[in-house]
Design an enzyme around this catalytic site. Structure first.
Site, PDB file in Angstrom:
ATOM      1  N   GLU A  44       0.925  -0.962  -0.124  1.00 35.33           N
ATOM      2  CA  GLU A  44      -0.193  -0.182   0.319  1.00 35.33           C
ATOM      3  C   GLU A  44       0.748   1.503   0.132  1.00 35.33           C
ATOM      4  O   GLU A  44       1.954   1.396   0.559  1.00 35.33           O
ATOM      5  CB  GLU A  44      -0.815  -0.071   1.328  1.00 35.33           C
ATOM      6  CG  GLU A  44      -1.968   1.218   0.976  1.00 35.33           C
ATOM      7  CD  GLU A  44      -2.988   1.424   2.426  1.00 35.33           C
ATOM      8  OE1 GLU A  44      -2.718   0.660   3.051  1.00 35.33           O
ATOM      9  OE2 GLU A  44      -3.327   2.176   2.502  1.00 35.33           O
ATOM     10  N   ARG A 271       4.953 -12.654   9.423  1.00 39.20           N
ATOM     11  CA  ARG A 271       5.656 -11.564   9.632  1.00 39.20           C
ATOM     12  C   ARG A 271       7.343 -11.506  10.037  1.00 39.20           C
ATOM     13  O   ARG A 271       7.523 -12.553  11.015  1.00 39.20           O
ATOM     14  CB  ARG A 271       5.617 -10.223  10.066  1.00 39.20           C
ATOM     15  CG  ARG A 271       4.202 -10.871  11.035  1.00 39.20           C
ATOM     16  CD  ARG A 271       3.412  -9.654  11.408  1.00 39.20           C
ATOM     17  NE  ARG A 271       3.581  -8.134  10.843  1.00 39.20           N
ATOM     18  CZ  ARG A 271       3.007  -7.397   9.906  1.00 39.20           C
ATOM     19  NH1 ARG A 271       2.223  -7.942   8.932  1.00 39.20           N
ATOM     20  NH2 ARG A 271       3.220  -5.775   9.477  1.00 39.20           N
ATOM     21  N   LYS A 281       3.822   0.862   9.829  1.00 38.89           N
ATOM     22  CA  LYS A 281       3.935   2.001   9.296  1.00 38.89           C
ATOM     23  C   LYS A 281       3.178   3.299   9.368  1.00 38.89           C
ATOM     24  O   LYS A 281       4.088   3.883   9.839  1.00 38.89           O
ATOM     25  CB  LYS A 281       3.820   1.674   8.013  1.00 38.89           C
ATOM     26  CG  LYS A 281       4.014   0.839   7.004  1.00 38.89           C
ATOM     27  CD  LYS A 281       3.732   1.840   5.518  1.00 38.89           C
ATOM     28  CE  LYS A 281       3.230   0.133   5.239  1.00 38.89           C
ATOM     29  NZ  LYS A 281       1.863   0.590   3.769  1.00 38.89           N
TER      30      LYS A 281
HETATM   31  P1  ATP Z   1      -0.762  -1.731   6.688  1.00 39.54           P
HETATM   32  O1  ATP Z   1      -1.227  -2.726   5.876  1.00 39.54           O
HETATM   33  O2  ATP Z   1      -0.740  -1.817   8.114  1.00 39.54           O
HETATM   34  O3  ATP Z   1      -0.471   0.138   5.798  1.00 39.54           O
HETATM   35  P2  ATP Z   1       1.957  -3.600   5.799  1.00 39.54           P
HETATM   36  O4  ATP Z   1       3.196  -2.782   7.290  1.00 39.54           O
HETATM   37  O5  ATP Z   1       0.760  -4.402   5.554  1.00 39.54           O
HETATM   38  O6  ATP Z   1       0.784  -1.775   6.727  1.00 39.54           O
HETATM   39  P3  ATP Z   1       1.764  -3.075   3.217  1.00 39.54           P
HETATM   40  O7  ATP Z   1       2.212  -1.838   1.758  1.00 39.54           O
HETATM   41  O8  ATP Z   1       0.725  -3.689   3.548  1.00 39.54           O
HETATM   42  O9  ATP Z   1       2.654  -2.926   4.035  1.00 39.54           O
HETATM   43  O10 ATP Z   1       2.281  -4.648   2.601  1.00 39.54           O
HETATM   44  C1  ATP Z   1       2.684  -5.037   1.716  1.00 39.54           C
HETATM   45  C2  ATP Z   1       2.878  -6.298   1.432  1.00 39.54           C
HETATM   46  O11 ATP Z   1       3.807  -6.372   2.555  1.00 39.54           O
HETATM   47  C3  ATP Z   1       1.854  -7.507   2.458  1.00 39.54           C
HETATM   48  O12 ATP Z   1       1.629  -8.702   1.380  1.00 39.54           O
HETATM   49  C4  ATP Z   1       2.481  -7.513   4.094  1.00 39.54           C
HETATM   50  O13 ATP Z   1       1.755  -8.853   3.742  1.00 39.54           O
HETATM   51  C5  ATP Z   1       3.829  -7.576   3.558  1.00 39.54           C
HETATM   52  N1  ATP Z   1       4.174  -7.695   5.115  1.00 39.54           N
HETATM   53  C6  ATP Z   1       3.978  -5.773   5.524  1.00 39.54           C
HETATM   54  N2  ATP Z   1       4.689  -6.557   7.034  1.00 39.54           N
HETATM   55  C7  ATP Z   1       5.423  -7.244   6.951  1.00 39.54           C
HETATM   56  C8  ATP Z   1       6.658  -7.967   7.381  1.00 39.54           C
HETATM   57  N3  ATP Z   1       6.934  -7.424   9.025  1.00 39.54           N
HETATM   58  N4  ATP Z   1       7.167  -9.315   7.392  1.00 39.54           N
HETATM   59  C9  ATP Z   1       6.836  -9.612   6.252  1.00 39.54           C
HETATM   60  N5  ATP Z   1       5.684  -9.088   5.359  1.00 39.54           N
HETATM   61  C10 ATP Z   1       4.938  -7.765   5.913  1.00 39.54           C
END
Ligand code: ATP
Ligand code: MG
Length: 568
Positions: A44, A271, A281
């Site tokens: 995102e 994760r 984030k």
């Molecule tokens: P949010 O959705 O709360 O803004 P997010 O960290 O999930 O935060 P995204 O941009 O949606 O951010 O994440 C993109 C991809 O990265 C998703 O598939 C998510 O599962 C993966 N991802 C995010 N944080 C982690 C992490 N700490 N470890 C592994 N994969 C992650």
């Protein structure tokens, strides 16, 4: 706390496959989806990527590479309130820097807004979706709990005609944000809370960075993600464990589109969580917005851009992610492992040079004034092909103030009055006299040298216990170094009570001026160059560094001082 090993997954590991790769291999062997493999990385664009995302990137792109498939970059841009093109650009740069490429497969969830809208209209017509006029608070109150069924909305049984009319008017901007939502009509008593008439669309009037003011309704994650996967031809939608509970809903919506020839599937892995780090984030944005760090690429941030600026290499990040692996269980990984991977890679690639962080002058009283000679230094003992460079030796040099003690304890192998040390690559010197200023601070050390002790001369084999780094005073170049350390002082900030901002490490950045570096370092201090300052650590020029004002970031110390702390 420590890294866990998971016995269940060992059998796949033995074949060199992690459990996700094993699933992919099985699907390919079974000829699912016509034998196609297509993954996606779906960020995102509401912040910069961090090391957790790097783990997802390595998985999504890595599995595609391994099995000859493709990986899409799909921006999950369904919330214009939080999203920005600045983030889109940074995400592209960071993925490329990590060493992955999506070719021409760059997509946006917003590309599918028309198809998603059409699907919503179809579901409305089929009586599978309805417009609810209640507030989000009322809807939440009626959700029930996992053991208590939810209550049906009073608007649940509107006719398809009325729902369609309202939904179209929602999108025309006739209603305020929050006034109405579109919900899927599934089952308010489902044991899976996500099935209790989930929200599909909400009204947002902020313009979107790609679609402008075309849309006034925006799909929720659960209604957008699986269908976007489908529209794009994604076969394996790999995400993190918090989505396990969303999977049935993913499948529910995708079934509206898919058939037996092609259906995307969701697979979840753990994760990345790191000690002494926050990965949310929202919190990272807060650090940036409140000026608690110097930006998204502050070298203390766990962002890819911060790590790049600090001097971490893509190889070290990928090696670290490889080492921790992928499991189905949440864990907290030690940041020491990441730091170890960084040291390991930098040890093999960094150019060696001498820099004195906290200098004290040494005058070699029996070395003729005005005389100089050059000594040859290895650029990288790990890789002799990188050759040598010359350093000037002269009567006046600098050594580290910390490498001298006036009243040393026993077994002190550095310099002290009457003691001898070798200057790395040059002569043995002996401290004869300590010169102090009026306040009693050490101003200079007066030493003599053994003219026979230089390499190639008869005395070169003479052994002394200590070897010090040094630079010649006349030719040394002034520099600033920024000594970076862990951003947080507590092991798991996310698990502690209280405000995470109070847990910041006050010593995470110490700026030191008046550092003396040898000219070779100054001449080679171009962007992204990696140095090992002998006996000190690994350094890289900061983006703010110029030839007239050199600034180096300490990437990492030579040794893990925290490990020692913990063992004390
Ligand atoms: P949010 O959705 O709360 O803004 P997010 O960290 O999930 O935060 P995204 O941009 O949606 O951010 O994440 C993109 C991809 O990265 C998703 O598939 C998510 O599962 C993966 N991802 C995010 N944080 C982690 C992490 N700490 N470890 C592994 N994969 C992650
Ligand atoms: Mg997310």
């Amino acid at each position: 706390m420590a890294d866990t090993t998971i016995p269940q997954e060992e059998s796949a590991e033995k074949k060199g496959l992690n459990f996700v790769e094993q699933i992919v291999a099985d699907d390919l062997a079974a000829g699912k989806n016509g034998g196609r493999l297509n993954t996606r990385f779906p960020p995102e664009p509401n912040g910069y990527l961090h090391i957790g995302h790097a783990k997802a990137i390595c998985m999504d792109f890595g599995v595609a590479e391994k099995f000859g498939g493709t990986c899409n970059l799909r921006f999950d841009d369904t919330n214009p309130v939080k999203e920005d093109v600045e983030y889109v650009d940074s995400i592209r740069e960071d993925i490329h820097w990590l060493g992955f490429d999506w070719g021409n497969r760059e997509y946006y969830a917003s590309d599918y807004f028309p198809q998603l809208f059409d699907l919503a209209v179809r579901l409305i017509k089929e009586g599978k979706a309805y417009v609810d006029d209640q507030t989000s608070e009322q809807i939440a109150e009626q959700k029930g709990t996992p053991t208590i069924p939810g209550q049906e909305s009073p608007y649940r049984n509107r006719t398809p005609e009325e729902n369609l009319d309202l939904f179209i008017r929602m999108n025309n901007g006739e209603f305020d944000e929050g006034a109405r939502v579109l919900r899927a009509k599934i089952d308010m008593a489902s044991p899976n809370m996500h099935f209790r008439d989930p929200i599909m669309y909400r009204i947002i009037k902020t313009p979107h960075h790609r679609t402008g003011t075309t849309w006034k309704v925006y799909p929720m994650y659960d209604f957008a993600h699986g269908q976007s996967d489908y529209f794009e031809g994604v076969t394996h939608s790999i995400c993190t464990l918090e989505f396990v509970v969303h999977r049935p809903l993913y499948e529910h919506f995708v079934k509206e589109l898919a058939d037996e020839t092609y259906c995307p599937r969701q697979i979840e892995f753990n994760r990345l969580n790191l000690t002494y780090t926050v990965m949310s984030k929202r919190k990272l944005l807060q650090l940036v917005k409140e000026g608690l760090v110097e930006g998204w690429d502050d070298p203390r941030m766990p962002t890819i851009s911060g790590m790049r600026r600090r001097g971490f290499t893509p190889a070290s990040i990928r090696n670290f992610i490889d080492k921790i692996g992928y499991t189905k269980y949440e864990a907290l990984n030690s940041i020491s492992l990441l730091e170890h991977a960084v040291r390991e890679d930098l040890n093999s690639i960094a150019t060696r040079g001498m820099a004195v962080i906290n200098p004290v002058k040494v005058v070699i009283t029996n070395y003729p004034a005005g005389q100089i000679e050059t000594v040859e230094m290895d650029n990288n003992p790990e890789n002799p092909e990188e050759g040598t460079h010359s350093m000037t030796f002269a009567r006046e040099i600098y050594i580290e103030r910390d490498d001298f003690m006036e009243n040393p304890p026993k077994k002190y192998f550095r310099l002290f009055p009457g003691g001898e040390v070798r200057l790395k690559g040059a002569y043995i010197i002996k401290c004869e006299d300590v010169v102090k200023d009026a306040d009693g601070n050490i101003k200079e050390l007066h030493c003599t040298y053994d003219p026979e002790s230089r390499s190639g001369l008869p005395g070169s084999q003479r052994k002394v216990k200590g070897t010090l780094h040094w630079v010649a005073a006349d030719t040394a170049v002034d520099a600033t170094v920024r000594m970076y350390d862990r951003l947080f002082a507590v092991e798991n900030p996310a698990a502690e009570e209280g405000d995470f901002r109070d847990m910041l490490n006050p010593d995470s950045l110490i700026v030191i001026e008046g550092v003396k570096v040898e000219p070779f370092i100054a001449q080679n201090a171009q962007k992204d160059k990696k140095f090992q300052f002998q006996r000190i650590g690994y350094f890289t020029p900061d983006y703010s560094s110029t030839p007239d004002h050199l600034v180096f970031n300490r990437t990492i110390a030579l040794k893990d001082s925290w490990e020692k702390e913990q063992k004390k």
